[in-house]
Motif scaffolding. Structure first.
Motif, PDB file in Angstrom:
ATOM      1  N   THR A 249       0.841  -1.188   0.000  1.00 21.97           N
ATOM      2  CA  THR A 249       0.000   0.000   0.000  1.00 21.97           C
ATOM      3  C   THR A 249       0.879   1.242   0.000  1.00 21.97           C
ATOM      4  O   THR A 249       2.043   1.185   0.372  1.00 21.97           O
ATOM      5  CB  THR A 249      -0.983   0.000   1.189  1.00 21.97           C
ATOM      6  N   ILE A 295      -7.183  -4.765   0.130  1.00 22.25           N
ATOM      7  CA  ILE A 295      -7.459  -5.419   1.421  1.00 22.25           C
ATOM      8  C   ILE A 295      -8.940  -5.782   1.563  1.00 22.25           C
ATOM      9  O   ILE A 295      -9.280  -6.798   2.165  1.00 22.25           O
ATOM     10  CB  ILE A 295      -6.997  -4.531   2.610  1.00 22.25           C
ATOM     11  N   THR A 296      -9.832  -4.973   1.003  1.00 24.06           N
ATOM     12  CA  THR A 296     -11.255  -5.276   1.135  1.00 24.06           C
ATOM     13  C   THR A 296     -11.564  -6.663   0.576  1.00 24.06           C
ATOM     14  O   THR A 296     -12.335  -7.426   1.161  1.00 24.06           O
ATOM     15  CB  THR A 296     -12.108  -4.214   0.408  1.00 24.06           C
ATOM     16  N   GLY A 372     -13.778   2.731   1.534  1.00 28.29           N
ATOM     17  CA  GLY A 372     -12.638   3.149   0.723  1.00 28.29           C
ATOM     18  C   GLY A 372     -12.368   4.627   0.707  1.00 28.29           C
ATOM     19  O   GLY A 372     -11.245   5.053   0.487  1.00 28.29           O
ATOM     20  N   GLU A 373     -13.384   5.429   0.910  1.00 33.19           N
ATOM     21  CA  GLU A 373     -13.223   6.881   0.858  1.00 33.19           C
ATOM     22  C   GLU A 373     -14.460   7.482   1.501  1.00 33.19           C
ATOM     23  O   GLU A 373     -15.473   6.797   1.650  1.00 33.19           O
ATOM     24  CB  GLU A 373     -13.112   7.341  -0.603  1.00 33.19           C
ATOM     25  N   PRO A 374     -14.385   8.743   1.856  1.00 30.54           N
ATOM     26  CA  PRO A 374     -15.575   9.378   2.426  1.00 30.54           C
ATOM     27  C   PRO A 374     -16.713   9.356   1.405  1.00 30.54           C
ATOM     28  O   PRO A 374     -16.483   9.560   0.218  1.00 30.54           O
ATOM     29  CB  PRO A 374     -15.116  10.808   2.689  1.00 30.54           C
ATOM     30  N   THR A 397     -18.151   1.904   6.329  1.00 25.46           N
ATOM     31  CA  THR A 397     -17.102   1.199   7.078  1.00 25.46           C
ATOM     32  C   THR A 397     -15.755   1.876   6.884  1.00 25.46           C
ATOM     33  O   THR A 397     -15.218   1.890   5.791  1.00 25.46           O
ATOM     34  CB  THR A 397     -17.001  -0.263   6.614  1.00 25.46           C
ATOM     35  N   GLN A 400      -8.498   0.434   7.029  1.00 28.40           N
ATOM     36  CA  GLN A 400      -7.320   0.616   6.180  1.00 28.40           C
ATOM     37  C   GLN A 400      -6.647  -0.723   5.929  1.00 28.40           C
ATOM     38  O   GLN A 400      -6.873  -1.674   6.680  1.00 28.40           O
ATOM     39  CB  GLN A 400      -6.292   1.502   6.898  1.00 28.40           C
ATOM     40  N   ILE A 498     -15.200  10.604   9.080  1.00 30.88           N
ATOM     41  CA  ILE A 498     -13.841  10.640   8.562  1.00 30.88           C
ATOM     42  C   ILE A 498     -13.745  11.783   7.569  1.00 30.88           C
ATOM     43  O   ILE A 498     -14.543  11.862   6.629  1.00 30.88           O
ATOM     44  CB  ILE A 498     -13.471   9.310   7.855  1.00 30.88           C
ATOM     45  N   ASN A 507      -6.738   9.771  -2.487  1.00 38.31           N
ATOM     46  CA  ASN A 507      -7.641   8.642  -2.625  1.00 38.31           C
ATOM     47  C   ASN A 507      -8.438   8.837  -3.913  1.00 38.31           C
ATOM     48  O   ASN A 507      -9.361   9.620  -3.970  1.00 38.31           O
ATOM     49  CB  ASN A 507      -8.562   8.623  -1.400  1.00 38.31           C
ATOM     50  N   ARG A 512      -5.693   4.117  -3.125  1.00 39.19           N
ATOM     51  CA  ARG A 512      -4.803   4.949  -2.337  1.00 39.19           C
ATOM     52  C   ARG A 512      -3.483   5.143  -3.066  1.00 39.19           C
ATOM     53  O   ARG A 512      -2.895   4.184  -3.552  1.00 39.19           O
ATOM     54  CB  ARG A 512      -4.599   4.208  -1.034  1.00 39.19           C
TER      55      ARG A 512
HETATM   56  C1  WT7 Z   1      -7.839   4.951   3.604  1.00 41.26           C
HETATM   57  C2  WT7 Z   1      -7.327   3.536   3.624  1.00 41.26           C
HETATM   58  C3  WT7 Z   1     -10.201  -0.205   3.939  1.00 41.26           C
HETATM   59  C4  WT7 Z   1     -10.401  -0.704   2.655  1.00 41.26           C
HETATM   60  C5  WT7 Z   1     -10.213   0.167   1.487  1.00 41.26           C
HETATM   61  C6  WT7 Z   1      -9.195   1.268   1.572  1.00 41.26           C
HETATM   62  C7  WT7 Z   1      -9.931   5.973   3.462  1.00 41.26           C
HETATM   63  C8  WT7 Z   1     -11.426   4.014   3.931  1.00 41.26           C
HETATM   64  C9  WT7 Z   1     -13.272   5.002   4.487  1.00 41.26           C
HETATM   65  C10 WT7 Z   1     -14.569   5.432   4.881  1.00 41.26           C
HETATM   66  C11 WT7 Z   1     -13.815   7.639   4.732  1.00 41.26           C
HETATM   67  C12 WT7 Z   1     -12.308   5.988   4.227  1.00 41.26           C
HETATM   68  C13 WT7 Z   1      -9.172   6.560   4.632  1.00 41.26           C
HETATM   69  C14 WT7 Z   1      -8.165   5.479   4.971  1.00 41.26           C
HETATM   70  N1  WT7 Z   1     -11.171   5.335   3.872  1.00 41.26           N
HETATM   71  N2  WT7 Z   1     -12.685   3.801   4.293  1.00 41.26           N
HETATM   72  N3  WT7 Z   1     -15.559   4.572   5.138  1.00 41.26           N
HETATM   73  N4  WT7 Z   1     -14.785   6.759   4.989  1.00 41.26           N
HETATM   74  N5  WT7 Z   1     -12.579   7.299   4.350  1.00 41.26           N
HETATM   75  O1  WT7 Z   1      -8.018   0.842   2.192  1.00 41.26           O
HETATM   76  O2  WT7 Z   1      -6.309   1.586   0.539  1.00 41.26           O
HETATM   77  O3  WT7 Z   1      -5.690   1.108   2.918  1.00 41.26           O
HETATM   78  O4  WT7 Z   1      -7.026   3.143   2.317  1.00 41.26           O
HETATM   79  O5  WT7 Z   1      -9.053   5.009   2.880  1.00 41.26           O
HETATM   80  O6  WT7 Z   1      -8.530   7.725   4.235  1.00 41.26           O
HETATM   81  O7  WT7 Z   1      -7.034   5.948   5.640  1.00 41.26           O
HETATM   82  P1  WT7 Z   1      -6.689   1.635   1.964  1.00 41.26           P
END
Ligand code: WT7
Length: 638
Positions: A249, A295-296, A372-374, A397, A400, A498, A507, A512
């Motif tokens: 990552t 990871i998802t 994954g993102e807001p 959800t 990370q 978040i 993102n 990411r």
């Molecule tokens: C980053 C992690 C976890 C699986 C997919 C991404 C952002 C993740 C949300 C959410 C707002 C979120 C964060 C975090 N993020 N889920 N529900 N609301 N932001 O995994 O590639 O490791 O990225 O994704 O900024 O730090 P990742």
């Protein structure tokens, strides 16, 4: 039985217990699994090094818990549904018995090809069933899987193969994606030309059947290797803290890092979070649209669902092929009960019109998830109204790659719903907000940097081959805390929202990316002297990529140059990292010490030039006007 929380009260009780007695709480959860030997200590930890161990001394194999454990009780139940890219092609189903057999046969292929416990195996595959099977086959024999998203370039693949010194790559011939077939094996061939000395074997899965080159002695067809392989394979005895997988990552600096997850804690937490967040009931059909390259896909297509005895769907295609009704068609076809996708997909489908979901029966949906993102309010509302028909809870959800599992989220309809808010922490998760000086911000209706102050079972253990980097990135910012890199708000009721990354990570469509990584790629173009990459608000992708570029003055045709830059980035990282905007500038705003003022560049790229703050202290304040002007032109071409 794993604790399955069914009410707000029960959640509150469980949460309290998990904070008061974390070891007791997680020991109870862990006891519901099949262990070859019980652990002697539930948790041992300190965040300085960091050194975190869960279920110390315990022995297990995660695939026995995903597969063997279910054979008696649900052997004939469907474990995995594979939905092809082309809807006219038949889908595939594997019962738990069948999946067990396929995993064992694949594991025997790995063994026959000299793969042993602790060896690293790289997967570079599209979303074919063989990817899920292969990953589990690695876990069966204790080999460490490192899945690389098949959208990455040969260069990016080679970097990851070398970093983990993988012994084998497993790939497909081609990737059937929408109307196109995209080469996969050819990319592996290119990567292996870049001194990937550790690779002994390439296993090739025949997917589309198109011709590929096979290198004698190195490349083997998976279907040939599978011939005559035994249908059982003893599960390797793994320690709780033996690595299960590596997943790369991006961070704010340097090359992507290999996040390492281990067997015991990851098993306990992914299963616990899956059951509770999605409120999965026996017999439900669950679908997560993610790619296993992220990871998802690891935690919530493969491990979490299978550990829980669920029926899990994996789909090969894209949301808009053959049309924008594809997701909803699949939901209807398989009577999906829990659906989990990303805001970027929701926004893309929303843009195609409200009528698409109306053609399909979505009445089986009980929980909708996003990750994954807001998620912006408009997308949340569309998801809630048009897909959930105003009655299906949305779980937003937050988690990370490093956290291994969902950390802050609703759980079905247990918590109150609030658009754009991830909500409350799961039991066992102790988030906190801190000031830049590391002071914890207590109380509600506050905002700060999001940290976690107590270990949880599926947390990152190290970054592969470089433990110091793990310490530096996650555990050095604030004492005795894991720092997430995100900023967050806690509302008056304690629900978390978040806000987004506070570091130089962007993102893009839930992918990411480190801005430094993209800059390094852009800089590979021979006419580029310097570049600065920032994120900017994008209506579909969440964030788009904006590159400011200083050239050597030899660029005659700007459009041609832009195309070349895109090609270079595609070559260095992959198409997902291609800048949406490239602005040629004569200089970049810098501080007197020569640091690029990204804050100003971010603001300009967002189209907001109203209040850039004090620019008089810059080394080159005159450049700001020029940058502003150029950006205005570029942004008006949307
Ligand atoms: C980053 C992690 C976890 C699986 C997919 C991404 C952002 C993740 C949300 C959410 C707002 C979120 C964060 C975090 N993020 N889920 N529900 N609301 N932001 O995994 O590639 O490791 O990225 O994704 O900024 O730090 P990742």
């Amino acid at each position: 039985m794993t604790l399955k929380i069914k009410s707000l009260n029960q959640y509150k009780k469980a949460y309290k217990k998990s904070v008061k007695d974390p070891e007791g709480f997680w020991a109870e959860q862990a006891a519901t699994f099949k262990w070859k030997k019980k652990w002697r200590k539930t948790l041992q930890w300190e965040f300085k090094s960091p050194d975190v161990k869960w279920f110390v001394g315990g022995k297990l194999n995660i695939t026995e818990n995903c597969l063997d454990r279910h054979l008696k009780t649900r052997g004939d139940q469907v474990a995995l549904i594979w939905e092809p890219n082309d809807p006219s092609q038949a889908y595939k189903e594997y019962t738990y018995k069948e999946l067990h057999t396929e995993v064992c046969r694949f594991a025997n292929v790995l063994k026959a090809n000299n793969i042993k416990k602790g060896d690293r195996v790289c997967f570079y595959m599209p979303m074919v069933a063989e990817l899920a099977i292969g990953v589990l086959a690695c876990a069966r024999i204790g080999a460490i899987h490192s899945v690389v998203f098949a959208g990455f370039s040969a260069n990016a693949l080679a970097d990851r193969i070398k970093d983990a010194t993988c012994k084998m790559v497993i790939c497909s011939d081609f990737n059937a994606r929408g109307a196109k077939n995209i080469p996969v094996k050819a990319v592996v061939d290119d990567a292996l030309k870049m001194r990937c000395k550790s690779i002994e074997t390439v296993l090739v899965h025949r997917n589309t059947g198109e011709k590929v080159k096979m290198k004698k002695g190195r490349d083997k067809w998976l279907h040939e290797e599978l011939e005559g392989k035994r249908k059982t394979c003893k599960a390797e005895v793994m320690d709780s803290e033996d690595p299960l997988f590596i997943l790369y990552t991006s961070g704010s600096t340097g090359k992507p890092k290999g996040v390492v997850h281990t067997c015991g804690g990851y098993m306990v937490y992914t299963s616990f979070s899956f059951k509770n967040v999605f409120q999965y009931e026996d017999g439900d059909v669950y679908w997560c649209t993610a790619d296993i390259g992220w990871i998802t896909g690891h935690s919530y297509i493969i491990y979490g669902p299978l550990l829980s005895g669920a029926t899990t769907i994996m789909s090969e295609g894209v949301p808009t092929y053959p049309d924008a009704g594809r997701f909803w068609h699949i939901c209807e076809k398989h009577k999906v009960n829990q659906f989990y996708t990303a805001p970027t997909a929701i926004r893309a489908l929303m843009a195609k019109g409200d009528h698409w979901p109306t053609h399909y029966d979505l009445n089986n949906l009980k929980v909708l998830g996003t990750v994954g993102e807001p998620i912006n309010e408009e997308a949340w509302n569309w998801y809630y109204d048009k897909i959930g028909k105003g009655k299906t809870p949305i779980v937003d959800t937050w988690w990370q790659t490093e956290t291994g599992g969902i950390m802050i989220s609703g759980m079905g309809d247990i918590h109150p719903l609030k658009a754009t808010h991830a909500g409350f922490p799961l039991p066992g998760i102790q988030p906190c907000l801190v000031t830049p000086d590391g002071e914890e911000i207590k109380g509600n209706d506050v905002e700060g940097l999001l940290c976690v102050k107590f270990p949880w079972p599926s947390m990152i253990r190290t970054t592969y081959g470089d433990h110091e980097r793990c310490r530096q990135v996650y555990f050095s910012a604030f004492e005795d805390m894991y720092f997430t890199g995100d900023g967050a708000r806690r509302d008056e009721n304690g629900m978390y929202r978040i806000i987004g990354r506070v570091d130089d990570v962007i993102n893009v469509s839930g992918h990411r990316m480190g801005t430094a990584e993209v800059e390094n790629a852009v800089n590979e173009h021979s006419n580029v002297v310097e570049s600065a990459v920032v994120g900017y608000p994008h209506h579909i992708k969440g964030e788009g990529i904006y590159a400011y570029v200083i050239t050597d003055g030899m660029v005659k045709d700007e459009n041609k140059f832009r195309k070349e830059v895109l090609a270079v980035v595609t070559k260095e990282i992959g198409p997902i990292a291609k800048p949406d905007k490239i602005q040629l500038v004569s200089g970049l705003p810098k501080t007197r010490s020569g640091k690029i003022m990204r804050r100003i560049l971010r603001k300009i790229a967002s189209g907001d030039t109203s209040n850039l703050g004090d620019i008089s202290t810059l080394l080159n304040p005159e450049v700001v006007e020029e940058v502003k002007k150029g950006a205005k032109v570029l942004l008006s071409n949307e």
